[in-house]
Write a protein that holds these residues in place. Structure first.
Motif, PDB file in Angstrom:
ATOM      1  N   GLY A 150       8.182   4.245  -1.940  1.00  0.00           N
ATOM      2  CA  GLY A 150       6.791   4.225  -1.516  1.00  0.00           C
ATOM      3  C   GLY A 150       6.535   3.593  -0.173  1.00  0.00           C
ATOM      4  N   SER A 151       7.526   3.600   0.711  1.00  0.00           N
ATOM      5  CA  SER A 151       7.315   2.978   2.025  1.00  0.00           C
ATOM      6  C   SER A 151       8.227   3.613   3.064  1.00  0.00           C
ATOM      7  CB  SER A 151       7.580   1.466   1.966  1.00  0.00           C
ATOM      8  OG  SER A 151       8.960   1.214   1.760  1.00  0.00           O
TER       9      SER A 151
ATOM     10  N   VAL B 143      -2.582   9.754   3.062  1.00  0.00           N
ATOM     11  CA  VAL B 143      -1.484   9.487   2.121  1.00  0.00           C
ATOM     12  C   VAL B 143      -0.801   8.159   2.425  1.00  0.00           C
ATOM     13  CG1 VAL B 143      -1.035  11.907   1.589  1.00  0.00           C
ATOM     14  CG2 VAL B 143       0.090  10.849   3.572  1.00  0.00           C
ATOM     15  N   GLY B 144      -1.489   7.261   3.123  1.00  0.00           N
ATOM     16  CA  GLY B 144      -0.901   5.971   3.466  1.00  0.00           C
ATOM     17  C   GLY B 144      -1.924   4.862   3.377  1.00  0.00           C
TER      18      GLY B 144
ATOM     19  N   ALA C 141       9.970  -4.123  14.220  1.00  0.00           N
ATOM     20  CA  ALA C 141       9.812  -3.312  13.016  1.00  0.00           C
ATOM     21  C   ALA C 141       8.345  -2.954  12.840  1.00  0.00           C
ATOM     22  CB  ALA C 141      10.336  -4.043  11.784  1.00  0.00           C
ATOM     23  N   ALA C 142       8.106  -1.767  12.305  1.00  0.00           N
ATOM     24  CA  ALA C 142       6.755  -1.328  11.959  1.00  0.00           C
ATOM     25  C   ALA C 142       6.864  -0.438  10.734  1.00  0.00           C
ATOM     26  CB  ALA C 142       6.102  -0.561  13.119  1.00  0.00           C
ATOM     27  N   GLY C 143       5.893  -0.540   9.838  1.00  0.00           N
ATOM     28  CA  GLY C 143       5.983   0.239   8.610  1.00  0.00           C
ATOM     29  C   GLY C 143       4.636   0.489   7.977  1.00  0.00           C
ATOM     30  N   ILE C 144       4.663   1.258   6.904  1.00  0.00           N
ATOM     31  CA  ILE C 144       3.442   1.580   6.166  1.00  0.00           C
ATOM     32  C   ILE C 144       3.840   2.013   4.758  1.00  0.00           C
ATOM     33  CG2 ILE C 144       3.373   4.026   6.829  1.00  0.00           C
ATOM     34  CD1 ILE C 144       0.322   3.732   7.107  1.00  0.00           C
ATOM     35  N   ASP C 145       3.010   1.668   3.767  1.00  0.00           N
ATOM     36  CA  ASP C 145       3.208   2.143   2.397  1.00  0.00           C
ATOM     37  C   ASP C 145       2.593   3.529   2.274  1.00  0.00           C
ATOM     38  OD1 ASP C 145       4.480  -0.171   1.699  1.00  0.00           O
ATOM     39  OD2 ASP C 145       2.719  -1.109   0.822  1.00  0.00           O
ATOM     40  N   ILE C 146       3.268   4.389   1.527  1.00  0.00           N
ATOM     41  CA  ILE C 146       2.834   5.790   1.426  1.00  0.00           C
ATOM     42  C   ILE C 146       2.680   6.193  -0.037  1.00  0.00           C
ATOM     43  CG2 ILE C 146       3.873   6.511   3.610  1.00  0.00           C
ATOM     44  CD1 ILE C 146       6.224   7.619   1.899  1.00  0.00           C
ATOM     45  N   LEU C 147       1.908   7.258  -0.255  1.00  0.00           N
ATOM     46  CA  LEU C 147       1.768   7.864  -1.566  1.00  0.00           C
ATOM     47  C   LEU C 147       2.894   8.867  -1.796  1.00  0.00           C
ATOM     48  CD1 LEU C 147      -2.092   8.497  -1.543  1.00  0.00           C
ATOM     49  CD2 LEU C 147      -0.862   6.677  -2.726  1.00  0.00           C
ATOM     50  N   PRO C 148       3.189   9.196  -3.062  1.00  0.00           N
ATOM     51  CA  PRO C 148       4.289  10.144  -3.335  1.00  0.00           C
ATOM     52  C   PRO C 148       4.144  11.481  -2.616  1.00  0.00           C
ATOM     53  CG  PRO C 148       3.612   9.054  -5.364  1.00  0.00           C
ATOM     54  CD  PRO C 148       2.624   8.631  -4.306  1.00  0.00           C
ATOM     55  N   GLU C 149       2.886  11.913  -2.367  1.00  0.00           N
ATOM     56  CA  GLU C 149       2.691  13.200  -1.712  1.00  0.00           C
ATOM     57  C   GLU C 149       3.270  13.231  -0.298  1.00  0.00           C
ATOM     58  OE1 GLU C 149      -1.302  11.990  -3.063  1.00  0.00           O
ATOM     59  OE2 GLU C 149       0.644  11.365  -3.857  1.00  0.00           O
ATOM     60  N   ALA C 150       3.508  12.073   0.303  1.00  0.00           N
ATOM     61  CA  ALA C 150       3.989  12.028   1.683  1.00  0.00           C
ATOM     62  C   ALA C 150       5.506  12.103   1.793  1.00  0.00           C
ATOM     63  CB  ALA C 150       3.501  10.738   2.357  1.00  0.00           C
TER      64      ALA C 150
ATOM     65  N   PRO D  89      13.597   6.502  -1.322  1.00  0.00           N
ATOM     66  CA  PRO D  89      14.838   7.203  -1.691  1.00  0.00           C
ATOM     67  C   PRO D  89      14.655   8.689  -1.965  1.00  0.00           C
ATOM     68  CG  PRO D  89      14.678   5.104  -2.842  1.00  0.00           C
ATOM     69  CD  PRO D  89      13.360   5.308  -2.146  1.00  0.00           C
ATOM     70  N   ASP D  90      13.440   9.117  -2.338  1.00  0.00           N
ATOM     71  CA  ASP D  90      13.204  10.528  -2.639  1.00  0.00           C
ATOM     72  C   ASP D  90      12.617  11.299  -1.462  1.00  0.00           C
ATOM     73  OD1 ASP D  90      14.131  10.357  -5.281  1.00  0.00           O
ATOM     74  OD2 ASP D  90      12.223   9.520  -5.949  1.00  0.00           O
ATOM     75  N   ALA D  91      12.581  10.677  -0.287  1.00  0.00           N
ATOM     76  CA  ALA D  91      12.043  11.360   0.888  1.00  0.00           C
ATOM     77  C   ALA D  91      13.024  12.428   1.377  1.00  0.00           C
ATOM     78  CB  ALA D  91      11.765  10.357   2.005  1.00  0.00           C
TER      79      ALA D  91
END
Length: 399
Positions: A57-58, A92-93, A111-120, A214-216
């Motif tokens: 999710g990230s 979706v984030g 570093a830069a990041g964002i949490d995402i929804l499964p749709e992304a 891991p599923d991206a």
């Protein structure tokens, strides 16, 4: 740790930074000891730029740059780009973030990041790389950059000196670098241009690390390492299923000499004799940290009978390796997000489940109608045959 503390907190290896004159009678008794020069960062030996399976999710984009005021500016531009694409654009984030940490006297990790929804997951890698690509090709928007730098300059000018100046002065003194005052820091920020940020983004690409769900879906622009290097022994022992099984697939194996977590897209293992430390939380969470830095996280709330898995690890790992941590915020303790509704919906989408329900319904209707089991049996056989045909046709459709 005691030996290191005794060497580090010594008279020849300490600085004292104050925002005013020292109080009368101030004494800081320290033992005699030499100056310990800071080490230099060692680059990782994998092929770069590199993508790897990180937290679910990230997405996190990171890399090492020469120290400068430009680095944090690039980090903020990356955060804005991630938020514009995932949060404001596609919806979706969540909120993005950025960080800038020194790794030695001359270099820092951005570093830069964002949490995402499964749709992304399907597009997260491509979209993230496109954010960096745009910064590499043309830099940030000129107006956005000016607004960002004006905000940073206001922070430098107005934030009370005691909040940051002593730390900055002490750090630079220990690293052997000049200590800049407010005016010098403002001048550095004022001098940053779109071209400077573009060049920094281009340099970041050369040693990029991209951590993704891991599923991206992977992207050919990067080298990929979706599994941590295998530990020396393959674990054999008791297996535990995820708390959200069968919606969530995977296995946790805990044996007498090692442990392993395996999902459909990733695998991480740890031999107990190769552990540097075990981070232990009162709620049962265990983070097994290998000597190569790879980690295996065992969160009991994420596994069926997860507390028994933790007890097995604690019984096998030497207690001297455990570092006891304070309690975590209950909201921050990892738990399975799968509810009984998720499980019911998942099962009802399986043709085989409907086949079983159909056969059961035939039996119940027959019994209610006064039929004998001998009379019901042919009807069940017909229902089973129909179910088999349905499953076969569904499998052909998926293929």
């Amino acid at each position: 740790m005691r030996a290191l503390a005794a060497k580090a907190f010594a008279r020849g290896n300490a600085v004292l930074a104050l925002t005013g004159p020292p109080p009368a009678g101030l004494r800081l008794p320290l033992p005699d000891g030499p100056r310990l020069p800071g080490g230099s960062a060692v680059p990782c030996d994998q092929a770069l730029p590199l993508g790897f399976a990180g937290s679910p999710g990230s997405v996190v984009i990171s890399g090492v740059l020469p120290r400068s005021t430009i680095g944090p500016t690039l980090g903020r531009a990356l955060r804005r780009g991630l938020e514009d694409g995932f949060r404001h654009g596609a919806g979706v984030g969540y909120s993005g973030w950025e960080s800038y940490e020194l790794v030695d006297a001359e270099n820092a990790m951005l570093a830069a990041g964002i949490d995402i929804l499964p749709e992304a997951r399907r597009t997260v890698v491509a979209q993230t790389l496109d954010v960096l690509r745009r910064l590499r090709q043309r830099g940030p928007d000129r107006t956005e950059l000016r607004d960002d730098l004006d905000q940073e300059i206001r922070r430098i000018k107005t934030e009370p000196a005691e909040h940051w100046m002593p730390y900055l002065a002490a750090r630079e003194g220990l690293l052997g670098r000049p200590v800049l005052d407010r005016d010098q820091l403002v001048a550095e920020a004022e001098a940053i241009t779109v071209g400077d940020v573009r060049q920094a983004a281009d340099a970041l690409w050369g040693n990029l690390l991209l951590s993704v769900d891991p599923d991206a879906t992977a992207d050919s622009r990067l080298h990929w390492n979706l599994r941590a290097p295998a530990s020396r022994s393959r674990p054999t022992g008791r297996r535990f299923k995820p708390a959200g099984w069968p919606v969530v697939d995977g296995d946790l194996t805990v044996g007498p000499s090692s442990a392993q977590i395996e999902t459909g897209s990733a695998e991480t293992s740890a031999s107990y004799d190769d552990l540097a430390v075990v981070v232990a939380y009162p709620d049962g969470g265990r983070h097994l940290v290998r000597r190569d830095g790879c980690q295996l996280h065992i969160e009991p709330a994420c596994w069926r009978n997860g507390q028994q898995a933790v007890e097995a690890v604690d019984a096998a790992v030497p207690s001297a390796l455990q570092v006891l941590m304070p309690p975590r915020d209950p909201e921050g303790i990892p738990r399975s997000a799968v509810t009984w509704r998720h499980q019911a919906t998942y099962l009802l989408k399986k043709p085989a489940v409907w086949c079983v329900l159909l056969c059961a319904a035939v039996v119940v209707v027959g019994l209610v109608g006064g039929l004998t089991l001998q009379e019901i049996a042919p009807r069940v056989a017909v229902a089973a045959l129909a179910s088999t045909v349905i499953v076969a046709l569904n499998n052909l459709r998926r293929a």
